[in-house]
Design an enzyme around this catalytic site. Structure first.
Site, short mmCIF file in Angstrom:
data_model
loop_
_atom_site.label_atom_id
_atom_site.label_comp_id
_atom_site.label_asym_id
_atom_site.label_seq_id
_atom_site.Cartn_x
_atom_site.Cartn_y
_atom_site.Cartn_z
N THR A 36 -37.09 37.88 -3.42
CA THR A 36 -37.58 38.27 -2.23
C THR A 36 -39.28 38.29 -3.79
O THR A 36 -39.81 38.62 -3.81
CB THR A 36 -37.66 39.40 -1.96
OG1 THR A 36 -36.87 40.00 -2.50
CG2 THR A 36 -36.88 39.04 -0.54
N LYS A 58 -40.12 39.39 2.15
CA LYS A 58 -41.05 40.96 1.26
C LYS A 58 -41.92 41.07 2.66
O LYS A 58 -42.85 40.53 3.15
CB LYS A 58 -41.52 40.59 -0.05
CG LYS A 58 -41.69 41.48 -0.51
CD LYS A 58 -40.15 41.77 -1.58
CE LYS A 58 -40.54 42.50 -2.70
NZ LYS A 58 -39.04 42.73 -3.70
#
Length: 290
Positions: free
Chosen positions: A56, A11
């Site tokens: 994520t 992320k």
């Protein structure tokens, strides 16, 4: 035939503000965090099997939770907290990597002659940021830890020159022993594994060293400035293994006012961001210094 030769995922640009509310003042830290996972994730790429894929979104939420549980300052230590969490919690994660940018806020000075900053009001510094990079491998005793500075723009109106360079039929640059010098510091320093420095003190010290060398030492070239800063920083901070610097040569050229019947006594210049000279160097501690 093809093969999946490398993969990672994570992320990026997880932005958060951490407010520490003390009795006499508030302290704020604004971070942008990128997190990446490396490990046993090939099945997701090859067959769409997500059984090992930590979402994520979960990684994003984890960063916010860890920011609540732990202090986010200094960002180098917070990077270790984040990376160790993922390699210790998930058996499929072999290595976790984070890049953290800390945006700089300074306290407002309100009122004539004010010297003490406001307890809960701040002004954002627009360009310069603090940077950290951390890598932790599963089972490793120590993490790779780097600190850094990005976007520190500086300029001096004298104390720099550039002479003695090779010339050919395409050379138009004149030799000058006194010129405007401007650049934008991008520096990354690597700490020795196992070292336990005061990360805030190192960041402030490297920054001050750069400003001192830039302002007060005559520069024969940007290359010389890089080495002088790196040499001074390595000597000042024994926990530092090496420092890499990238300094673009941001040009300010004389503007031709003589065509208007005026004399340019090193007063009128025009800036050119592009093209810019690009100079990069790494200064490392020798074994004897380590």
């Amino acid at each position: 035939m093809t093969t999946l030769s490398y993969d990672r995922y994570g992320k990026v640009d997880v932005r958060l503000l951490r407010v520490t509310r003390l009795a006499d003042r508030h302290i704020i830290k604004e971070l942008s965090v990128d997190v990446y996972q490396e490990g046993d994730f090939a099945r997701s790429f090859l067959s769409g099997d997500n059984s090992n894929t930590v979402p994520t979104d979960t990684q994003k939420n984890t960063i916010f939770a860890l920011a609540k549980i732990h202090n986010v300052s200094p960002i180098e230590e917070f990077g270790v907290v984040v990376t160790r969490h993922f390699v210790e919690k998930y058996k499929q994660v072999d290595k976790c990597i984070v890049d953290i940018v800390e945006r700089q806020w300074v306290r407002m000075l309100i009122g004539k002659g004010a010297k003490q900053g406001h307890r809960h009001a701040f002004i954002k510094q627009q360009a310069e940021v603090r940077y950290a990079h951390v890598e932790t491998k599963k089972g490793a005793k120590h993490s790779l830890i780097q600190g850094g500075i990005r976007g520190l723009k500086v300029l001096k109106t004298t104390g720099s020159g550039f002479v003695g360079f090779p010339k050919c039929e395409y050379t138009t640059l004149p030799e000058v022993e006194d010129r405007v010098m401007s650049t934008e510091l991008s520096a990354t320093w690597t700490f020795r594994q196992g070292a336990k420095p005061d990360y805030d003190a190192v960041h402030a010290g490297v920054r001050n060293t750069f400003l001192d060398v830039f302002a007060n030492k005559y520069s024969k070239s940007v290359q010389q400035t890089i080495y002088d800063v790196g040499n001074a920083a390595i000597r000042a901070f024994p926990a530092m293994q090496e420092i890499n610097m990238r300094l673009p040569n941001i040009h300010f050229f004389h503007y031709d006012v003589e065509r208007f019947g005026l004399k340019n006594d090193d007063e009128i210049y025009y800036p050119t961001d592009n093209p810019a000279g690009y100079i990069e160097g790494t200064v490392s501690a020798t074994k004897s210094h380590l």
